[in-house]
Write a protein that holds these residues in place. Structure first.
Motif, mmCIF file in Angstrom:
data_model
loop_
_atom_site.group_PDB
_atom_site.id
_atom_site.type_symbol
_atom_site.label_atom_id
_atom_site.label_comp_id
_atom_site.label_asym_id
_atom_site.label_seq_id
_atom_site.Cartn_x
_atom_site.Cartn_y
_atom_site.Cartn_z
ATOM 1 N N SER A 135 -54.104 -26.916 10.588
ATOM 2 C CA SER A 135 -53.568 -25.723 11.249
ATOM 3 C C SER A 135 -52.456 -25.028 10.468
ATOM 4 O O SER A 135 -52.079 -23.906 10.806
ATOM 5 C CB SER A 135 -53.038 -26.097 12.632
ATOM 6 O OG SER A 135 -52.000 -27.060 12.527
ATOM 7 N N SER A 138 -51.574 -21.127 6.139
ATOM 8 C CA SER A 138 -52.040 -19.752 5.945
ATOM 9 C C SER A 138 -50.879 -18.773 5.987
ATOM 10 O O SER A 138 -50.020 -18.843 6.870
ATOM 11 C CB SER A 138 -53.046 -19.373 7.031
ATOM 12 O OG SER A 138 -53.429 -18.016 6.880
ATOM 13 N N GLY A 140 -51.706 -15.549 6.167
ATOM 14 C CA GLY A 140 -52.264 -14.495 7.001
ATOM 15 C C GLY A 140 -52.298 -13.139 6.342
ATOM 16 O O GLY A 140 -52.085 -12.126 7.005
ATOM 17 N N ASP A 144 -57.141 -15.719 6.116
ATOM 18 C CA ASP A 144 -56.692 -17.085 6.411
ATOM 19 C C ASP A 144 -57.338 -18.009 5.386
ATOM 20 O O ASP A 144 -58.264 -18.772 5.692
ATOM 21 C CB ASP A 144 -57.098 -17.473 7.833
ATOM 22 C CG ASP A 144 -56.191 -16.840 8.878
ATOM 23 O OD1 ASP A 144 -54.966 -16.988 8.751
ATOM 24 O OD2 ASP A 144 -56.713 -16.227 9.819
ATOM 25 N N THR A 196 -59.501 -12.827 8.879
ATOM 26 C CA THR A 196 -58.412 -13.179 9.798
ATOM 27 C C THR A 196 -58.900 -14.094 10.922
ATOM 28 O O THR A 196 -58.325 -14.114 12.007
ATOM 29 C CB THR A 196 -57.802 -11.908 10.410
ATOM 30 O OG1 THR A 196 -58.851 -11.179 11.082
ATOM 31 C CG2 THR A 196 -57.176 -11.036 9.353
ATOM 32 N N ALA A 198 -58.915 -17.336 11.534
ATOM 33 C CA ALA A 198 -58.090 -18.417 12.097
ATOM 34 C C ALA A 198 -57.083 -17.844 13.093
ATOM 35 O O ALA A 198 -56.955 -18.329 14.218
ATOM 36 C CB ALA A 198 -57.373 -19.192 10.991
ATOM 37 N N MET A 199 -56.357 -16.808 12.674
ATOM 38 C CA MET A 199 -55.377 -16.229 13.592
ATOM 39 C C MET A 199 -56.053 -15.558 14.781
ATOM 40 O O MET A 199 -55.562 -15.625 15.913
ATOM 41 C CB MET A 199 -54.454 -15.254 12.857
ATOM 42 C CG MET A 199 -55.096 -13.976 12.395
ATOM 43 S SD MET A 199 -53.922 -12.876 11.549
ATOM 44 C CE MET A 199 -53.866 -13.627 9.928
ATOM 45 N N THR A 418 -51.061 -16.204 11.388
ATOM 46 C CA THR A 418 -51.556 -17.465 11.923
ATOM 47 C C THR A 418 -50.414 -18.282 12.525
ATOM 48 O O THR A 418 -50.596 -18.979 13.528
ATOM 49 C CB THR A 418 -52.281 -18.261 10.826
ATOM 50 O OG1 THR A 418 -53.173 -17.379 10.153
ATOM 51 C CG2 THR A 418 -53.076 -19.405 11.415
ATOM 52 N N ARG A 422 -50.271 -19.541 16.396
ATOM 53 C CA ARG A 422 -49.980 -20.925 16.760
ATOM 54 C C ARG A 422 -48.780 -21.008 17.697
ATOM 55 O O ARG A 422 -48.785 -21.733 18.691
ATOM 56 C CB ARG A 422 -49.721 -21.759 15.504
ATOM 57 C CG ARG A 422 -50.971 -22.070 14.693
ATOM 58 C CD ARG A 422 -50.634 -22.771 13.380
ATOM 59 N NE ARG A 422 -49.569 -23.729 13.529
ATOM 60 C CZ ARG A 422 -48.451 -23.742 12.780
ATOM 61 N NH1 ARG A 422 -48.273 -22.840 11.818
ATOM 62 N NH2 ARG A 422 -47.530 -24.650 12.973
#
Length: 498
Positions: A135, A138, A140, A144, A196, A198-199, A418, A422
């Motif tokens: 996790s 990144s 961003g 990612d 993008t 992951a975010m 990202t 999170r």
């Protein structure tokens, strides 16, 4: 079955695929676009025309020309070198959402990948094979890169995956499920990690949870109003129409409906003229957070259907352009905004908890304890809520205002989107626990006042809540109550009819 077109994916679709395990399939028109742009990439490779990411190095090394016989090695090396994420892995839900969003983005037909690559992403989704994706790591901005490289590793049969509740080597699971690993061709490695997803995936799931938490805050605060004999006049429609914010007006309407028929709420002047802000201003505060979430939803659904690759291929290869659609700034700002909005829901909830337990602020038993002094009751539950909202204040510091140059200063402004996603997700989790604590205290206070006097909706919520957390008749390990009620709030059983 959810059909992916590259243009029509919604947050509700994502929820069905990720949480309800709905299967997906590509739309026929989208596949046609993919095949047309792939032909353009193969023509570039064969004629030797220099195009970034197809036959050049990456980032600061974009001026290095790659021989045609090395383009496949180039893509594999790209994934291997970029798969350097660290920290705990994203949840399986985030991993599954990333597969979904990456497939949808490639189906827009601007990336130049083969149909086989899209099919592989969809095969992973439908078989429940979820890459283990660290996790952290990144920036961003160039997409990612690290998280998506770990996703690509699994497609190649390397790295690890979650499958049937276990974390195992990807190669082992692919063999067991008769899933062939993909061999990346020209541009396909870059197409997988420039984005993008992951975010956007973490952000979309955080949004879905935040939307529910906002609804729960209204329900629970209505019961708190009863426990504190709050003044219902503050929710009169005329007050909120006079200001004009739609979400504020809606929250006030919901509060009136939830408290309809309640004999525990009061009118102005009965006991006091005005309540404290944490009661009187519920529509203004909750409404503003809902207003923010509406903006976040718009950004996310746009990004979920966006082409975030580089370069992008237009006009069937007639125009190939390098740009910066991988930059996560829109999502970064939205996620920071989500975190702030949800943190405020937690902030005002904690203040209501304080009013429920503090004997200097109400006429209830101190800390809602059956035997104050001998027993502490809900005293430390308020401490926990205060700790969680304080942590939220730290997490809500905007990630998007930071930037660190990378790739030899070629990538000199990054989004940190990202990190924002999170943090936003953690704020939602913390706030859900604060709401659980408020509900425990509100149920106890309303019970002390007389549950037969509660409104129909709040009484229903009280009855359902009591199935999870019993009345406080003596001190016990309240941590277990908080966790059980938090899990209940995360499910859909908590929903009541207005």
């Amino acid at each position: 079955m959810i059909i992916l077109t590259g243009d029509t994916l919604t947050l509700n679709d994502l929820k069905q695929v990720v949480r309800d395990r709905e299967e997906v399939a590509p739309g026929s028109e989208a596949i046609k676009r993919v095949e047309e742009t792939r032909e353009a990439v193969e023509a570039i490779v064969s004629n030797g025309k220099i195009i970034y990411g197809i036959n050049t190095g990456f980032g600061k090394l974009s001026d290095v020309k790659i021989a045609s016989e090395d383009v496949e090695i180039l893509q594999k090396n790209l994934i291997l070198s970029h798969a350097c994420g660290v920290g705990d892995p994203f949840s399986e839900e985030v991993s599954r959402a990333m597969l979904l969003l990456r497939a949808n983005a490639l189906l827009k037909g601007y990336s130049g990948v083969r149909k086989e690559l899209v099919d592989k992403l969809i095969e992973f989704i439908n078989k429940g094979i979820h890459p283990v994706i660290p996790s952290q790591g990144s920036l961003g901005a160039s997409g990612d890169l690290a998280p998506l490289a770990h996703l690509a590793l699994a497609l190649m049969g390397e790295g690890e995956v979650f499958y049937s509740g276990r974390r195992e080597p990807a190669g082992k699971v692919l063999t067991a499920t008769n899933t062939d690993p993909v061999i990346l061709k020209a541009k396909e490695g870059l197409a997988l990690i420039n984005g993008t997803q992951a975010m956007a995936a973490a952000g979309a799931l955080a949004y879905l949870d935040a939307e529910e938490a906002a609804e729960q805050a209204d329900y629970i605060s209505a019961m708190t109003m009863e426990g504190l004999q709050g003044i219902i006049d503050a929710f009169d429609e005329d007050i909120h129409l006079a200001r004009g914010h739609e979400e504020q007006i809606e929250v006030a309407r919901r509060m009136r409906n939830y408290l309809h028929g309640s004999k525990l709420v009061t009118r102005q002047g009965d006991l006091r003229v005005q309540d404290a802000y944490s009661l009187r201003c519920i529509p203004q505060v909750h409404g503003a957070s809902r207003q923010t979430l509406a903006y976040v939803k718009k950004v996310l659904e746009t990004e979920m259907n966006a082409a975030t690759d580089n370069p992008l291929i237009f006009e069937k290869g007639g125009k190939i352009l390098s740009g910066g659609n991988f930059h996560g700034q829109p999502v970064a700002l939205a996620m920071d905004y989500l975190g702030i909005a949800v943190a405020e829901i937690g902030n005002i909830s904690e203040r209501r908890i304080e009013r429920l337990v503090n004997p200097q602020l109400n006429d209830l038993p101190p800390f809602l304890s059956p035997q104050p002094g001998l027993e502490s009751g809900a005293m430390i539950m308020q401490y926990v809520a205060a700790s969680l909202v304080s942590e939220n204040k730290t997490l809500a510091h905007p990630a998007s205002v930071d930037s660190i140059p990378s790739s030899g200063n070629q990538e000199d402004h990054v989004s940190m989107g990202t990190i924002a996603a999170r943090h936003g997700a953690q704020i939602v989790k913390n706030t859900r626990r604060v709401l659980a604590i408020e509900m425990i205290c509100a149920m106890q206070a309303a019970e002390i006042r007389g549950k037969v006097k509660m409104g129909g909706t709040t009484r229903m919520l009280w009855e359902e809540g009591r199935k999870i957390v019993p009345s406080i008749t003596k001190d016990r390990v309240f941590s277990e109550d908080i966790e059980r009620l938090t899990i209940w709030l995360e499910k859909e059983q908590w929903k009541m009819k207005e």
